[in-house]
Motif scaffolding. Structure first.
Motif, PDB file in Angstrom:
ATOM      1  N   ASP A 399      -0.231  11.705  -6.159  1.00  0.00           N
ATOM      2  CA  ASP A 399       0.613  12.644  -6.908  1.00  0.00           C
ATOM      3  C   ASP A 399       0.144  13.611  -7.412  1.00  0.00           C
ATOM      4  OD1 ASP A 399       0.263  12.552 -10.329  1.00  0.00           O
ATOM      5  OD2 ASP A 399      -0.469  10.512 -10.467  1.00  0.00           O
ATOM      6  N   TRP A 404       5.577  12.467  -8.681  1.00  0.00           N
ATOM      7  CA  TRP A 404       4.859  12.206  -7.678  1.00  0.00           C
ATOM      8  C   TRP A 404       5.759  12.193  -6.643  1.00  0.00           C
ATOM      9  CZ3 TRP A 404       7.437   6.816  -6.903  1.00  0.00           C
ATOM     10  CH2 TRP A 404       8.149   7.102  -8.038  1.00  0.00           C
ATOM     11  N   SER A 427      -4.666  21.287  -5.478  1.00  0.00           N
ATOM     12  CA  SER A 427      -5.272  19.638  -5.321  1.00  0.00           C
ATOM     13  C   SER A 427      -4.508  18.876  -5.681  1.00  0.00           C
ATOM     14  CB  SER A 427      -6.473  19.090  -5.587  1.00  0.00           C
ATOM     15  OG  SER A 427      -6.646  19.590  -6.771  1.00  0.00           O
ATOM     16  N   THR A 429      -4.060  13.780  -6.028  1.00  0.00           N
ATOM     17  CA  THR A 429      -4.743  12.546  -5.320  1.00  0.00           C
ATOM     18  C   THR A 429      -3.432  11.930  -5.064  1.00  0.00           C
ATOM     19  OG1 THR A 429      -5.848  12.415  -7.579  1.00  0.00           O
ATOM     20  CG2 THR A 429      -5.195  10.678  -7.216  1.00  0.00           C
ATOM     21  N   ARG A 431      -2.781   7.914  -3.136  1.00  0.00           N
ATOM     22  CA  ARG A 431      -3.100   6.510  -3.779  1.00  0.00           C
ATOM     23  C   ARG A 431      -2.984   6.043  -2.430  1.00  0.00           C
ATOM     24  NH1 ARG A 431      -0.960   6.157  -9.831  1.00  0.00           N
ATOM     25  NH2 ARG A 431      -2.598   8.411 -10.593  1.00  0.00           N
ATOM     26  N   CYS A 440      -7.876   5.371  -4.747  1.00  0.00           N
ATOM     27  CA  CYS A 440      -7.241   7.037  -5.226  1.00  0.00           C
ATOM     28  C   CYS A 440      -8.719   7.369  -3.997  1.00  0.00           C
ATOM     29  CB  CYS A 440      -7.813   7.251  -6.237  1.00  0.00           C
ATOM     30  SG  CYS A 440      -6.234   6.026  -7.831  1.00  0.00           S
ATOM     31  N   PRO A 442      -9.025  12.054  -3.352  1.00  0.00           N
ATOM     32  CA  PRO A 442      -8.689  13.530  -3.787  1.00  0.00           C
ATOM     33  C   PRO A 442      -8.345  14.097  -2.676  1.00  0.00           C
ATOM     34  CG  PRO A 442     -10.917  13.447  -4.128  1.00  0.00           C
ATOM     35  CD  PRO A 442     -10.470  11.849  -3.910  1.00  0.00           C
TER      36      PRO A 442
END
Length: 609
Positions: A399, A404, A427, A429, A431, A440, A442
């Protein structure tokens, strides 16, 4: 000299058998298989075990398909009266749960056309569990069930070479068009599968513009779509005679289903149209995704057409022979906005039967059907074996905020995805779906190819190792025609984990003797970009999904024609990065040869594809 003459004789006999296999019957797949077995017998001499093994496999598959085919039927409904006959009939597929008692289940959509709008609105608003015939106007409906004649299986010992081969060829040479019969039926009730509806409303949100019919907006079809999750229970007058197999149809609990399980869908395309041509058409696939209480919602990539609503989804028993009903087809067409998803929506037979059993407590007409509903196959077939996906690499949802897609773990702290998924962000995320929840993490975008590069690729590093990640072996060669599976977060990915779709590797395109593009027949939807293409049986990673195909002129998406980046493009780069930590090693992807750009030229802005 004798040895060479013997070998020449066997070669001549083998050649004649192979030629015969293509001359006997162009549509007789079983005849060709039987001739192939005969060829094996010729070469094997006294050792007939290879031929017998193949014969057993062919015979087992044939029996599975016969069980499935004879369990399905076509249901047609039309309105009649004493003084007026309305010739319009509405048809769908159905499943014969018990041929002896005439118990049939099908989709309720044909009956919804005869229910007034007020009663439908009331039923939908109040979570009404069932409707009785007087709500539908059963006295004015002519209901017909069309089915295949029950077949007799060939007796004999499959372990005996002569009887096994003769029995098989006898079946193979028989007429492949089996007689069909028609009988009248009565509606017992319409049943609302509440678990399916609850999961359906959670997954298929109106904001995502889901629809379950094709073509232009049609008021009648849109009305039908609100009736998804309702099923009709019928009692047909005569389905089999006393001499036929009268055992209830076995079924399997969907709560034990796993993604990747092989399944067979059976239904009649176009319903009541040309039933002699389309009745009980079979389609193989896998379980793509599962959702809801006890997996009430099942998605499969088995390809179905309009009219197959109400048909059955079956789970073959493998070496044990036969097949178990696991679901009933709800909609063969899933559209999200203007994108054809290429998956079939199915409702769990387990939860349908549970709702029927709840009605049995108050409705006498169903009490004689309890033997059918209690005859559930145990789930030992599923629970005793490992998941087909155990060897597949871990894929995550990537994401970047506005966009996404999917990503594939290629090291405990390293994921690959697509450039257009990270969308220029530094950056993202990641999941990870585990036990119906998302975890989740990073991620730092270490590298992303330039917009001018034909390789749509990005590298993401995690601060910690991914939870329970399966790191794949990277393939070193590609065989067009081999079975493959795509894993990604297309379709329902954001709601219930990655989806799986099966197909074959249709093409591997090379430049300077190096593979630079893969094409598969797996269904790939929006959200699957950055997902994994793997060998079906070993889980080896073949490539990273880049895109499916969209015709911008016709505004049509083709999910079964898609493009992937072969692992051989970046395999040595990953190894170099693993040893040196030098991100600049990936810069070579920004300046490929002109021939590579030509292969990927459909990505260009001026292309209509």
């Amino acid at each position: 000299m004798f040895f060479f003459l013997s070998m020449f004789t066997k070669c001549y006999e083998l050649l004649s058998v192979v030629v015969d296999s293509f001359l006997v019957d162009s549509s007789g797949l079983h005849i060709k298989s039987a001739c192939f077995c005969k060829a094996i017998l010729i070469f094997s001499g006294d050792d007939v075990s290879p031929a017998l093994t193949l014969l057993k496999q062919i015979k087992a598959r044939q029996e599975i398909m016969e069980v499935i085919e004879k369990s399905c039927c076509v249901v047609t409904v039309k309105k009649t009266s004493d003084h007026h006959h309305d010739g319009r009939s509405i048809g769908c597929s159905g499943v014969i749960l018990n041929a002896q008692s005439g118990m049939v289940i099908c989709n309720a959509l044909p009956f919804s056309r005869f229910i007034d709008d007020g009663h439908i609105k009331q039923s939908l608003a109040s979570d009404q569990r069932f409707m009785l015939p007087h709500n539908v106007g059963n006295e004015k409906l002519d209901i017909r069930v069309r089915f295949h004649e029950q077949r007799h299986h060939v007796d004999g010992n499959p372990c005996t070479s002569t009887s096994s081969y003769q029995a098989y060829t006898d079946v193979s040479k028989s007429d492949t068009t089996h007689p069909q019969h028609d009988t009248s039926a009565e509606l017992v009730m319409l049943v609302n599968c509440l678990e399916f509806r609850k999961a359906f409303l959670t997954l298929f949100k109106e904001t995502d513009k889901w629809r379950f019919y094709g073509g232009e907006e049609d008021e009648e079809l849109a009305r039908d779509s609100k009736f998804l999750g309702w099923f009709a229970v019928l009692r047909a007058e005569r389905v089999v005679d006393g001499a036929s197999d009268s055992r209830p149809l076995p079924w399997t609990k969907s709560s034990s289903l796993q993604k990747g399980c092989p399944v067979v869908a059976c239904g009649t395309p176009f319903g009541s149209l040309c039933q002699d041509l389309f009745m009980s058409t079979l389609s193989r696939g896998i379980v793509s995704n599962l959702a809801g209480e006890e997996n009430a919602v099942i998605l499969t990539d088995a390809r179905c057409l309009p009219g197959t609503e109400g048909g059955g989804l079956f789970l073959p028993r493998g070496g044990r022979g036969g097949a178990d009903l696991v679901g009933v087809i709800v909609s063969p067409l899933c559209w999200k906005a203007n994108e054809w998803i290429g998956l079939t929506l199915v409702c769990s037979a387990q939860v349908i039967f549970r709702n029927i059993m709840c009605c049995m407590k108050t409705e006498d007409p169903l009490r004689d059907m309890s033997s059918v509903l209690h005859r559930a196959a145990t789930d030992r077939y599923l629970s005793s074996s490992s998941s087909p996906t155990d060897t597949y690499p871990t894929v995550c949802l990537v994401d970047s905020g506005h966009f996404w897609g999917s990503g594939v773990m290629v090291a405990p702290r390293l994921a690959l995805t697509c450039r257009h998924v990270v969308a220029g962000k530094s950056s993202v995320t990641l999941r990870f779906h585990c036990r119906d929840r998302f975890h989740c993490v990073p991620g730092e975008v270490l590298f992303s190819t330039s917009s001018s590069s034909p390789y749509d690729l990005a590298v993401v590093r995690l601060p910690v190792s991914a939870p329970q990640a399966v790191i794949p072996q990277l393939a070193t060669c590609f065989q067009p025609g081999e079975d493959v599976v795509v894993l990604g977060y297309g379709g329902l990915g954001q709601n219930c984990g990655p989806s799986l779709t099966s197909g074959i590797l249709s093409r591997a395109i090379s430049w300077s003797r190096q593979p630079v593009m893969l094409q598969t027949t797996c269904a790939v939807q929006a959200g699957a970009s950055g997902g994994a293409v793997v060998r079906k049986h070993s889980g080896e990673l073949l490539g990273i999904v880049s895109s499916n195909t969209r015709d911008y002129a016709a505004e049509v998406t083709y999910p079964h024609l898609n493009f992937s980046i072969p692992v051989t493009v970046f395999q040595t780069l990953l190894q170099h990065f693993d040893h040196t930590g030098d991100v600049e090693a990936f810069r070579v992807l920004d300046s490929p040869e002109d021939g590579v750009r030509k292969v990927w030229r459909l990505q260009a802005a001026q292309s209509k594809l």
